[in-house]
Write an enzyme that holds these catalytic residues in place. Structure first.
Site: not given
Ligand code: EPU
Length: 415
Positions: A304, A116, A22-23, A121, A396
């Site tokens: 995850d 989610c 997915k990701n 976030r 999802r």
């Molecule tokens: N963060 C910030 N600022 C930002 C972006 C992130 O502070 O601008 C923080 C977040 O709050 C978090 C950390 O950085 O504490 C890591 O977040 P990250 O940006 O890595 O996560 P994401 O890109 O929002 C993706 C996956 C998530 C998965 C995370 C961590 C996608 C669409 N989502 O999220 O997937 O948990 O990386 O590996 O790729 C899931 O599949 O259930 C899911 C939530």
């Protein structure tokens, strides 16, 4: 409104085939717009998040042909218009359209992306990257507006190695003349997959998978075909179901290279398994041991899989602690597991699990994707019938979950 109904106690046996990630698929689908030619993507998972993203793209005049084993995307008529589909606020990955639109049009207007509810976030790191590339960013309520006269290469340092921000910075910079460098980049395998796809279209990106990624701008990208990597989180989810209720289950398309953090914890908690070429065979595992589990950025233990592992630990002989250092409120499933007889106490970002406690079927609610999957595992381990409300969260991210569980002898229906 649908519900999932699970009759617990069946022994699981057979083979589960893991779908595409997915990701990885979500950013790759967005990235395919960058070439404005035909792109054929194999192994995209058939999940609601992909459907939502494709619906957003259709509203932006992208041609999409979906066949059983591939998706063909042609974005030659992609429109430079505001991206305000209602789906944007339901899908975290819609933020990848920011990087893509900036690269193509030096401009993007988009609703704030949803996803989610795991606590706060923010997207500040994405915006910081766009600013460093000479974009002007404004956020007004739920609208994000980014503009640039001309994007410029730069060095981008991320305080936190964010997956989304790293990929967005790569997307935004593919066409920028000269060099862009991302430091403290996220190292997740999905980032390698996206970079490989971009490079296959003709981009020049090196270092993906390490903490420094270098992008040398190219003039244009061309259409291509690509096979999306398999989903390491889906694989872990079924491995944990098998650990909880399995006789002998083969998880096929299991990429052990990308699952070392997870495998280390299986060993520690005394799950019996064998690793073969492209699969992991989970054997009957009776005496699950308690764990201290902390999530971390890759190669750490993936956040995850934390909620799903936690459901297994309700059956471990002793007290476990699970700490999520990435998403502090990713514990809503604990209250639901307690309704089934588990004993879990959540204090800020640490859950203490008192095991083993016998689980009984109950009516529970899926509050998010992975939390929902943890309830499916609990339902399979419980005595009696478990009803899961709001199962749409689960759809999802899990392709064909009903068929896959039934194929290994689980009793799950939708009503
Ligand atoms: N963060 C910030 N600022 C930002 C972006 C992130 O502070 O601008 C923080 C977040 O709050 C978090 C950390 O950085 O504490 C890591 O977040 P990250 O940006 O890595 O996560 P994401 O890109 O929002 C993706 C996956 C998530 C998965 C995370 C961590 C996608 C669409 N989502 O999220 O997937 O948990 O990386 O590996 O790729 C899931 O599949 O259930 C899911 C939530």
């Amino acid at each position: 409104v649908k519900k999932l109904i699970i009759k617990g106690g069946q022994l699981l046996e057979g083979e589960v085939h893991i779908s595409g990630s997915k990701n990885s698929a979500l950013p790759i689908i967005c990235a395919s717009l960058l070439c404005q030619e035909f792109v054929k993507l194999f192994n995209c998972p058939d999940i609601e998040d992909v459907n939502r993203l494709l619906d957003i793209l259709r509203e932006l005049h992208v041609d999409i042909k979906r066949e059983a084993d591939y998706i063909e995307i042609n974005s030659h008529s992609l429109k430079n218009i505001a991206i305000n589909s209602a789906n944007v606020s339901k899908l975290r990955a819609s933020y990848y359209l920011m990087g893509v639109y900036l690269a193509l049009f030096n401009h993007v207007q988009i609703n704030m992306p949803g996803g989610c509810d795991l606590g706060s976030r923010p997207i500040d790191l994405h915006l910081k990257a766009f600013r460093l590339l000479n974009g002007k960013c404004e956020v007004n309520y739920d609208q994000v507006l980014i503009d640039s006269k001309k994007l410029k290469g730069n060095k981008i340092f991320f305080e936190i190695p964010s997956v989304g921000a790293t990929i967005n910075a790569m997307l935004a910079s593919v066409f920028i003349e000269g060099k862009t460098i991302i430091e403290n980049a996220a190292k997740e395998p999905e980032i390698i997959d996206v970079a490989n796809f971009l490079n296959k279209m003709g981009a020049n990106i090196t270092g993906a998978g390490s903490c420094i990624i270098e992008i040398n701008g190219v003039k244009r990208l061309k259409g291509t075909e690509y096979y999306v990597m398999s989903d390491r989180i889906e694989a872990g989810t079924y491995a944990l179901m098998a650990a909880g209720r399995g006789k002998e289950v083969d998880i096929v398309n299991f990429n052990h290279k990308y699952n070392n953090g997870f495998i280390a914890k299986l060993i520690e908690s005394n799950v019996k398994f064998k690793i073969l070429d492209n699969k992991i065979k989970i054997l009957s595992s009776k005496d699950i041991l308690p764990l201290n589990l902390k999530t971390g950025y890759y190669p750490g233990f993936p956040t995850d899989l934390q909620q799903i592992y936690l459901a297994l630990l309700t059956q471990a002989k002793g007290i476990s602690k699970v700490q999520d250092s990435i998403y502090k409120s990713r514990f809503k499933n604990c209250y639901e597991l307690n309704k089934m007889g588990a004993r879990i106490i959540v204090d800020e970002n640490v859950a203490t699990i008192y095991g083993p406690h016998h689980l009984n079927g109950a009516e529970v609610t899926a509050t998010d994707l992975r939390g929902g999957a943890s309830l499916v595992l609990a339902g399979l381990m419980a005595e009696g019938t478990t009803t899961i409300l709001n199962p749409e969260h689960i759809f999802r991210g899990y392709s064909g979950i009903l068929e896959k569980i039934r194929k290994i002898n689980g009793n799950i229906t939708i009503a």
